[in-house]
Scaffold this motif. Structure first.
Motif, PDB file in Angstrom:
ATOM      1  N   LYS A   1       7.459   3.709   1.043  1.00 55.35           N
ATOM      2  CA  LYS A   1       7.515   2.420   1.076  1.00 55.35           C
ATOM      3  C   LYS A   1       5.690   1.913   0.105  1.00 55.35           C
ATOM      4  O   LYS A   1       6.063   1.284  -0.597  1.00 55.35           O
ATOM      5  N   SER A   2       4.855   1.733   0.923  1.00 58.58           N
ATOM      6  CA  SER A   2       3.766   0.589   0.892  1.00 58.58           C
ATOM      7  C   SER A   2       3.301   2.009  -0.356  1.00 58.58           C
ATOM      8  O   SER A   2       2.742   1.406  -1.228  1.00 58.58           O
TER       9      SER A   2
ATOM     10  N   SER B   1       0.467  -3.373   6.025  1.00 58.21           N
ATOM     11  CA  SER B   1       0.007  -2.162   5.920  1.00 58.21           C
ATOM     12  C   SER B   1      -0.970  -2.401   4.218  1.00 58.21           C
ATOM     13  O   SER B   1      -1.864  -0.999   4.377  1.00 58.21           O
TER      14      SER B   1
ATOM     15  N   ASP C   1       6.075  -5.592  -0.059  1.00 54.85           N
ATOM     16  CA  ASP C   1       6.159  -4.521   0.528  1.00 54.85           C
ATOM     17  C   ASP C   1       6.885  -4.953   0.950  1.00 54.85           C
ATOM     18  O   ASP C   1       6.760  -5.874   1.909  1.00 54.85           O
TER      19      ASP C   1
HETATM   20 MG   LIG Z   1       4.197   0.099   4.314  1.00 54.12          MG
END
Ligand SMILES: [Mg+2]
Ligand SMILES: Nc1ncnc2c1ncn2[C@@H]1O[C@H](COP(=O)(O)OP(=O)(O)OP(=O)(O)O)[C@@H](O)[C@H]1O
Length: 230
Positions: free
Chosen positions: A48-49, A77, A150
């Protein structure tokens, strides 16, 4: 910023794949405002990030004013991705300890601003569902072309579903080999149940002719069909 291929290797096939996703998003922007976009996945570690950061950079390179907001208040993150500090961030603003200007990291990449998590709260879901965050995101809309949030995994906690209620669209990242079709389908259903506008699915970590970093973007079928009818 090693994982931001849109920055590190702008001519690579990976950066090109992100530009394709960017175009799909821009295209979806024609009928309805698509400014606040959240990125989630079924479970942790699907990318995802990485996907969200690359996309945000890709838009910033188009001279769009872009903001990344850390929405994973349990396992933040974004600050690590961009090597920036996480001393002050979203939670400090929501608790009225700091204001936005004191927390935002400006031009981390040209045109890209970042709001990290700040102190990890004990009540992330409450914070993410508060009236305060809704009005805060609404205020930010006036200052940015795109805002990427995010989000945590939708299959594990309810936070992504909550976030999706104040975003214009949601991208579901699927880590190839990490979740099965059924799990991905369940995540899609979870998002649909709360009324999320699923823009499409990014298939990440798909092995393609020896290249482990290959991305595909599948637009939600129903949207493609309804556009064709117009
Ligand atoms: Mg992430
Ligand atoms: N396309 C890719 N090819 C190879 N490795 C990748 C790819 N995308 C992400 N990764 C790696 O997978 C790991 C997880 O990526 P990332 O942190 O973006 O996932 P995440 O879904 O945000 O995780 P979390 O749920 O912990 O927030 C990282 O080590 C990252 O470098």
């Amino acid at each position: 910023m090693d994982r931001i291929m849109s920055l590190r290797k702008p001519k690579s096939p990976i950066a090109e794949a992100y530009r394709l996703i960017r175009s799909s998003i821009e295209f979806s922007n024609v009928d309805k405002e698509l400014k606040v976009i959240c990125v989630t996945s079924s479970i942790q570690n699907e990318g995802k990030s990485t996907v969200m950061s690359n996309l945000a950079v890709s838009f910033a390179k188009l001279d769009k004013k872009v903001l990344i907001v850390e929405g994973d208040l349990r396992n933040p993150s974004v600050h690590r991705m961009f090597n920036i500090s996480n001393i002050n961030g979203l939670t400090d603003i929501l608790l009225e300890k700091k204001n936005f200007t004191e927390c935002v990291h400006c031009n981390v990449v040209e045109n890209l601003h970042i709001l990290t998590c700040g102190k990890i709260p004990i009540n992330p879901s409450e914070m993410l569902s508060s009236k305060k965050i809704r009005s805060f995101i609404d205020e930010l809309r006036e200052h940015y072309d795109y805002i990427f949030i995010d989000a945590p995994p939708v299959g594990i906690v309810s936070d992504a579903g909550i976030i999706s209620t104040y975003t214009d669209g949601c991208i579901l990242v699927v880590g190839s080999g990490e979740v099965d079709v059924e799990m991905a389908r369940l995540s899609k259903e979870r998002l649909e149940k709360v009324g999320a506008n699923i823009l499409g699915v990014v298939l990440n970590k798909f092995e393609h002719k020896g290249n482990t970093e290959y991305y595909s973007y599948y637009e939600d079928d129903s949207k493609r069909r309804s556009r064709r009818k117009k």
